[in-house]
Design an enzyme around this catalytic site. Sequence first.
Site, PDB file in Angstrom:
ATOM      1  N   ASN A 191       0.805  -1.219   0.000  1.00 27.74           N
ATOM      2  CA  ASN A 191       0.000   0.000   0.000  1.00 27.74           C
ATOM      3  C   ASN A 191       0.843   1.276   0.000  1.00 27.74           C
ATOM      4  OD1 ASN A 191      -2.464  -1.528   0.166  1.00 27.74           O
ATOM      5  ND2 ASN A 191      -2.037  -1.812   2.355  1.00 27.74           N
ATOM      6  N   ARG A 192       2.064   1.178  -0.514  1.00 27.18           N
ATOM      7  CA  ARG A 192       2.984   2.308  -0.615  1.00 27.18           C
ATOM      8  C   ARG A 192       3.375   2.878   0.737  1.00 27.18           C
ATOM      9  NH1 ARG A 192       2.971   0.106  -4.785  1.00 27.18           N
ATOM     10  NH2 ARG A 192       3.038   1.002  -6.875  1.00 27.18           N
ATOM     11  N   LEU A 193       3.118   2.134   1.821  1.00 27.80           N
ATOM     12  CA  LEU A 193       3.561   2.565   3.145  1.00 27.80           C
ATOM     13  C   LEU A 193       4.941   1.960   3.414  1.00 27.80           C
ATOM     14  CD1 LEU A 193       0.261   2.335   5.221  1.00 27.80           C
ATOM     15  CD2 LEU A 193       1.324   4.342   4.180  1.00 27.80           C
TER      16      LEU A 193
END
Length: 214
Positions: A191-193
């Site tokens: 989730n691009r975290l």
Amino acid sequence: MKDLSNYRKSYDKSELLETTIPEDPINLFHKWFYELEEFGGSEEVNAMTVSTIGLDGFPKSRVVLLKKFFEEGFIFYTNYDSEKGKAIANNPNVCLSFFWHSMERQVIIKGIAEKTAPNISDNYFDSRPEGSKLGAIVSPQSEVIPSRVFLEDKLKVLEAAFGGKAIPRPVNWGGFLVRPFEVEFWQGRANRLHDRIRYKQEQDWTWKIERLSP
């Protein structure tokens, strides 16, 4: 026009947590490097991008090969009269970066570059294959040349001249040691975290560890 908006990749191979990392960035770099060698499937784990500020004021990046790393820093070799060599002589602030896509990892290193001692450059030069030694002498790196034949003809002349004799290191060719003062480790996450951990060197030579937002 080619639209790349739909290029997507899910990052989920590992994690980077403060509870499991060493106090020293070189030790973490060593761990990641070893994991890439053993499991990462990368052909040239030691390929890195060196970014400098050129004499024209513009940044420039190029890929070179890391040849040694230890507590003091990271060593690579080049022609001191090349564009990168002149840039470093004028401004020793450099950035090194590694992108290990197979493990979804990046390392970004800010540091100060300095020439290695002549004996260190000599020892590495002596370890190179004969062709690489002659190539370092033949090439006026970064200079404009008339053709490839120009280089090939110079190489033939040198091959005949040395003919099995010892090939000395050119005085304008050698190593740079980059002493890091900031090292950032990036681990891809879902989730691009992504995980971003930065080590910053303090005045007492210890390292401050900080997490950055992705």
